[in-house]
Write a protein that holds these residues in place. Structure first.
Motif, mmCIF file in Angstrom:
data_model
loop_
_atom_site.group_PDB
_atom_site.id
_atom_site.type_symbol
_atom_site.label_atom_id
_atom_site.label_comp_id
_atom_site.label_asym_id
_atom_site.label_seq_id
_atom_site.Cartn_x
_atom_site.Cartn_y
_atom_site.Cartn_z
ATOM 1 N N LYS A 1 0.748 -1.317 0.060
ATOM 2 C CA LYS A 1 0.003 -0.152 0.032
ATOM 3 C C LYS A 1 0.932 1.242 0.094
ATOM 4 C CE LYS A 1 -3.590 -0.100 -0.335
ATOM 5 N NZ LYS A 1 -4.301 0.052 -1.521
ATOM 6 N N GLU A 2 2.063 1.160 0.697
ATOM 7 C CA GLU A 2 2.916 2.365 0.703
ATOM 8 C C GLU A 2 3.428 2.795 -0.739
ATOM 9 O OE1 GLU A 2 5.965 1.295 3.469
ATOM 10 O OE2 GLU A 2 4.679 2.065 5.337
ATOM 11 N N LYS A 3 3.413 1.692 -1.658
ATOM 12 C CA LYS A 3 4.074 1.913 -2.814
ATOM 13 C C LYS A 3 2.835 2.462 -3.762
ATOM 14 C CE LYS A 3 7.768 -1.390 -2.813
ATOM 15 N NZ LYS A 3 8.110 -2.791 -3.155
ATOM 16 N N GLU A 4 1.623 2.037 -3.461
ATOM 17 C CA GLU A 4 0.462 2.573 -4.171
ATOM 18 C C GLU A 4 -0.051 4.033 -3.896
ATOM 19 O OE1 GLU A 4 -1.136 -2.095 -4.869
ATOM 20 O OE2 GLU A 4 -2.347 -0.739 -3.738
ATOM 21 N N THR A 5 -0.263 4.165 -2.740
ATOM 22 C CA THR A 5 -1.208 5.287 -2.176
ATOM 23 C C THR A 5 -0.198 6.222 -0.975
ATOM 24 O OG1 THR A 5 -3.282 6.046 -1.319
ATOM 25 C CG2 THR A 5 -1.945 3.984 -0.436
#
Length: 82
Positions: free
Chosen positions: A16-20
């Motif tokens: 999730k850190e990479k996506e948003t």
């Protein structure tokens, strides 16, 4: 929460850190704070992920705010299971 479940949860947070922006996991060693943060717009996805991946979880303490929720690794260690 069981060690293997925390590892799965950490993997979800890394993705999730990479996506948003806004959903992240910080550690004391790396970032100077022990916190998991789930952005409000990611809450439904997070709840569904918990239900699908940690099926015996009853719950854990967290702080709820307008922007989302946050909790620590200590909260996960104190989680309740069936």
């Amino acid at each position: 929460m069981y060690k293997e479940d925390i590892q799965k949860l950490n993997k979800w947070f890394r993705k999730k850190e990479k996506e948003t922006l806004g959903t992240y996991h910080h550690t004391l060693r790396k970032d100077g704070e022990d916190v998991y943060v789930v952005k409000a717009t990611e809450m439904e996805e997070f709840a569904n992920w918990l239900k699908d991946n940690i099926s015996d979880l009853i719950g854990f303490s967290c702080t709820v705010g307008y922007e989302g929720i946050w909790f620590s690794s200590k909260d996960l260690e104190k989680s309740k299971h069936y």
